[in-house]
Design a protein around this motif. Structure first.
Motif, PDB file in Angstrom:
ATOM      1  N   UNK A 152     -10.286  48.169  38.351  1.00 27.96           N
ATOM      2  CA  UNK A 152     -10.691  49.480  39.245  1.00 27.96           C
ATOM      3  C   UNK A 152     -11.862  49.279  40.475  1.00 27.96           C
ATOM      4  N   UNK A 207      -4.350  52.222  32.879  1.00 30.75           N
ATOM      5  CA  UNK A 207      -4.074  50.909  32.120  1.00 30.75           C
ATOM      6  C   UNK A 207      -5.142  50.372  31.421  1.00 30.75           C
ATOM      7  N   UNK A 227      -5.754  54.054  41.712  1.00 31.95           N
ATOM      8  CA  UNK A 227      -6.779  54.189  40.880  1.00 31.95           C
ATOM      9  C   UNK A 227      -6.339  54.700  39.579  1.00 31.95           C
ATOM     10  N   UNK A 233      -4.849  51.913  37.435  1.00 30.41           N
ATOM     11  CA  UNK A 233      -5.666  50.817  36.977  1.00 30.41           C
ATOM     12  C   UNK A 233      -6.591  51.523  35.963  1.00 30.41           C
ATOM     13  N   UNK A 234      -7.191  52.802  36.038  1.00 32.81           N
ATOM     14  CA  UNK A 234      -8.099  53.547  35.175  1.00 32.81           C
ATOM     15  C   UNK A 234      -7.166  53.785  33.921  1.00 32.81           C
ATOM     16  N   UNK A 270     -10.011  48.001  43.341  1.00 33.76           N
ATOM     17  CA  UNK A 270      -8.948  49.089  43.921  1.00 33.76           C
ATOM     18  C   UNK A 270     -10.174  49.710  45.130  1.00 33.76           C
TER      19      UNK A 270
END
Lengths: 442, 341
Positions: free
Chosen positions: B57, A109, A103, A106-107, B60
């Motif tokens: 996101x 990035x 997480x 991803x956040x 995920x």
């Protein structure tokens, strides 16, 4: 092929594919941090351009790494239900923590890429640092599960039931620290050499503006420096890994070295092929006493040979070649990177063309090293999925259709390898560095 | 509350969050494809502006769901893994094509129409396919021969309820995403695009209700235990329908400046609608994971691991909440991002 072989082929090829993108996804963020920091220290816009271009490459790679990681994660649960039954009860913590790291990556990035123009320089560096932390932590945590498969701890089995579970003892199993350092350092190394390959290749092309060559030389220097340090760290840690194997997984070390007889003053066999009939490594160069020294820092260390173990528990003998290939590549990379850096430092001249040609190979070589390392580690654990606890044949699914799925996924991976390379080439062709450099100066 | 009830409730929460986020995500990809070639509207740009930072996101959350399921219910994996390996692998292939093509399309403008077409169509199918896994859990489609389970694929593909579920999944995806993008467009102060998505939401809204009822009434005789229990929990579904009615009507409420509709209220009400209905469905489904072969009690992990996992989820959530809030502000609130060009 029987179901177990099919399950292994399907999962193994998925892992082999995912590892390429996952490794670069861990390695490149470190290069981006280095470039971002250098830009703010030196105020040299070339480094800003580097960070920007590597980030775009990373975005394409993550576009494949994320879905392929999802495939591997879900397949793990579906193809190895027997394994997951024990994993879920004993070692589910790293998987769970990994999700939070995922997480974070991803956040941040998205924040780093899509909100770049709205962040202060300081926040930009913080964002990319968190991308790197997230990626590296994911690698460490997944490696934890892998390490636990090699040195399982934190539970006992009574009448086929898992009892006495201690989740943290499982997390801190004996090979966790050594193995994760190996994985992370080699990933940083691969990210750096991937950059070195591209920079060396660009430097080989004639007739470009001097400005461009300066840019690529800076990139190559940074990549060789980080790549050299990380390959050295990987090798030093590789030595610890060998000692860890000697302690915890003697069959694996014996298979890696093709050692049949238990002995002190054991020789190190380099190259050659392991011959079970003759009980020796045919065509190898032997360094007397060296294996004993590697395993225990003393020449009289007794190293256990394969004959000490029941035949049905032997790993496949071809792992010796995989192991050699991995070590050879690591050694060559250390020599190449430090050699090239020294050459520049002492001769104060440009890299000669032959050297640049060789340096273009460092990225692909690192990836081959990563692949052989993983295949070695997983094949040499066979016939076990969980060392001395569960055999691979007991872990696999009994579901049908695996053959058809295997063909489908191989097709998908082949296609994605070509498509991703094409997109990468196409994109950077349309956005040449010359235009970006002109933009920053003008 | 027993460990297994608490665990399945957490799984339900993750599943619910993913089904909402996933529907919006895949639906937005589909609308980006539909409006991609149209020069007269920004609808595709708005969809892409939401998707670009958020799809990773959302992805995920899918992994979170799988990891949580394995972590809390490891003993359910032998049965679940065997039954679901083929359909889930097919979904994975579609998901990979969808994500990679979406990334490619940002990088190579020349092939955008083709790339968007593939990612739009695959995205449309994924939620539909995922929801068709539900009938497998209801009984009637799983055969046990000598303790070895298998899905009766032929019977499943011939059954009406499978297609009712598929229709429900696709209708839900299109409705939720259109509604969300209407709100997103309103936030971006792009009234023309808002009207495009509002129009779609108005058209598809009733279909979700209709297909949902169809999915329930078309269930095979073996699944009547569930229908019975859902009837006992009728109040949940009544409340859900009421939430839909309020949310749907919000599309006609008067907003300031002569604008029609309050999309934020509609989004919130519809999420509540799905929350209530899926909770009613989920609690009726208990204690079975796969009827009648597997219950939550049979699948749950040991007590020690369960406690560690709870602590882990609590700690992880606390760490991530501030990042999620920041993310929300940067991409769903900040006018500089919403109104670029």
């Amino acid at each position: 092929m029987d179901n177990v072989t099919l399950a292994r082929s399907l999962f193994g090829s998925s892992m082999a594919f995912h590892i390429i993108f996952a490794t670069l996804g861990v390695g490149l963020p470190l290069m981006i941090i280095a470039a971002e920091v250098l830009f703010h220290v030196k105020k040299d816009p070339d480094y800003a351009a580097m960070a920007k271009r590597w980030t775009r490459a990373l975005a394409i790679l993550l576009g494949v790494a994320i879905p392929s990681g999802t495939i591997v994660g879900v397949m793990l649960a579906l193809l190895w239900p027997g394994f997951m039954e024990i994993v879920g009860q004993v070692i589910s913590l790293p998987f769970q923590i990994e999700i939070w790291a995922f997480f974070l990556e991803a956040l941040f990035m998205s924040i780093y890429v899509y909100a770049a123009d709205r962040l202060t320089p300081w926040m930009r560096i913080v964002s990319v640092v968190f991308v790197s932390i997230g990626a590296s932590a994911s690698a460490v945590l997944i490696t934890d599960a892998h390490a636990w498969m090699n040195t399982p701890r934190g539970f006992s089995i009574a009448n086929g039931q898992v009892t006495d579970v201690d989740p943290w003892a499982a997390v801190w199993n004996p090979s966790f620290v050594t193995t994760s350092i190996h994985v992370v350092a080699s990933a940083y190394m691969t990210g750096a050499f991937a950059v070195a390959s591209v920079a060396a290749w660009k430097l080989l092309r004639k007739g470009r503006a001097e400005r461009e060559y300066i840019y690529h030389r800076k990139g190559l220097f940074l990549a060789l420096l980080i790549g050299g340090v990380m390959s050295l760290a990987t090798a030093v840690n590789g030595h610890e890994t060998a000692q860890m194997l000697h302690e915890n997984e003697p069959e694996k070390l014996a298979a890696a070295e093709g050692l049949f007889q238990t002995q002190s003053h054991a020789p190190l066999a380099i190259g050659g092929f392991v011959d079970e009939e003759k009980q020796e490594v045919v065509g190898a160069i032997e360094i007397p006493w060296a294996l004993s020294f590697l395993a225990g820092n003393r020449f009289d260390t007794v190293v256990r040979g394969l004959n000490d173990f029941p035949r049905e528990n032997w790993p496949p003998l071809f792992v010796h070649t995989l192991f050699n290939l991995m070590v050879l590549i690591g050694t060559v990379l250390i020599v190449l990177s430090f050699g090239a850096l020294l050459y520049r430092r002492l001769r104060k001249r440009d890299y000669p063309r032959w050297l640049l040609r060789v340096l273009t190979l460092t990225g692909p070589m690192s990836l081959i090293g990563i692949e052989t390392g993983w295949i070695f580690s997983c094949s040499a654990r066979q016939p076990w999925t969980i060392y001395h606890i569960q055999r691979t044949s007991e872990a696999a699914t009994t579901a049908g259709n695996l053959g058809a799925l295997f063909v489908l996924f191989i097709g998908l991976y082949t296609f994605l390898l070509f498509a991703t390379s094409a997109v990468m080439l196409f994109y950077f062709k349309r956005h040449p560095v010359a235009r970006e450099l002109a933009g920053t100066k003008g | 509350m027993t460990d297994s009830t608490l665990a399945i409730f957490i799984i339900w929460c993750f599943l619910f969050v993913y089904s909402i986020l996933g529907s919006i995500d895949f639906g937005a990809g589909f609308w980006a494809m539909v409006f991609g070639q149209r020069a007269d509207t920004n609808a595709a740009d708005i969809a892409n502006r939401y998707l670009s930072p958020s799809w990773k996101v959302t992805n995920v959350f899918l992994v979170l769901l799988v990891v949580a399921l394995v972590g809390f219910f490891p003993l359910a994996m032998p049965l679940l893994g065997t039954l679901l390996v083929t359909p889930v692998c097919l979904v994975l292939i579609l998901l990979t094509l969808r994500s990679t093509f979406m990334v490619y399309s940002h990088m190579s403008p020349r092939y955008v129409p083709l790339l968007r077409f593939v990612s739009g169509i695959t995205g449309l199918l994924i939620p539909g396919l995922l929801i068709t896994l539900l009938p497998v859990t209801l009984g009637g489609f799983v055969e046990m021969t000598d303790g070895h389970p298998s899905v009766l694929t032929g019977k499943l593909l011939m059954s009406r309820t499978e297609y009712a579920h598929l229709a429900f999944g696709i209708a839900t995806e299109l409705f939720l995403s259109a509604l969300f993008l209407a709100d997103f467009a309103r936030e971006a102060e792009d009234e023309a695009t808002y009207r495009v998505y509002r129009h779609i939401a108005v058209a598809i809204g009733p279909l979700t209700l209709l297909t949902g009822i169809l999915a329930a009434v078309s269930m095979v005789p073996e699944a009547h235990w569930l229908v019975e229990r859902m009837r006992e929990r009728a109040s949940w579904f009544m409340l859900s329908a009421a939430a839909f009615a309020i949310g749907y009507s919000a599309l006609w409420w008067k907003a300031g400046g002569g604008r029609t509709g309050v999309p934020r209220a509609a989004v919130v009400c519809v999420i509540i609608q799905y929350g209530l209905a899926s909770f009613g469905y989920g609690s009726a489904h208990l204690p079975y994971i796969i009827y009648p072969h597997l219950t939550v009690e049979q699948g749950i992990t040991n007590a020690v691991m369960f406690r560690s996992l709870l602590v882990g989820y609590a700690a992880g959530t606390l760490v991530l909440v501030p990042v999620f809030i920041w993310f929300w502000r940067l991409f769903l609130k900040d006018k500089r991002y919403l109104k670029q060009e």
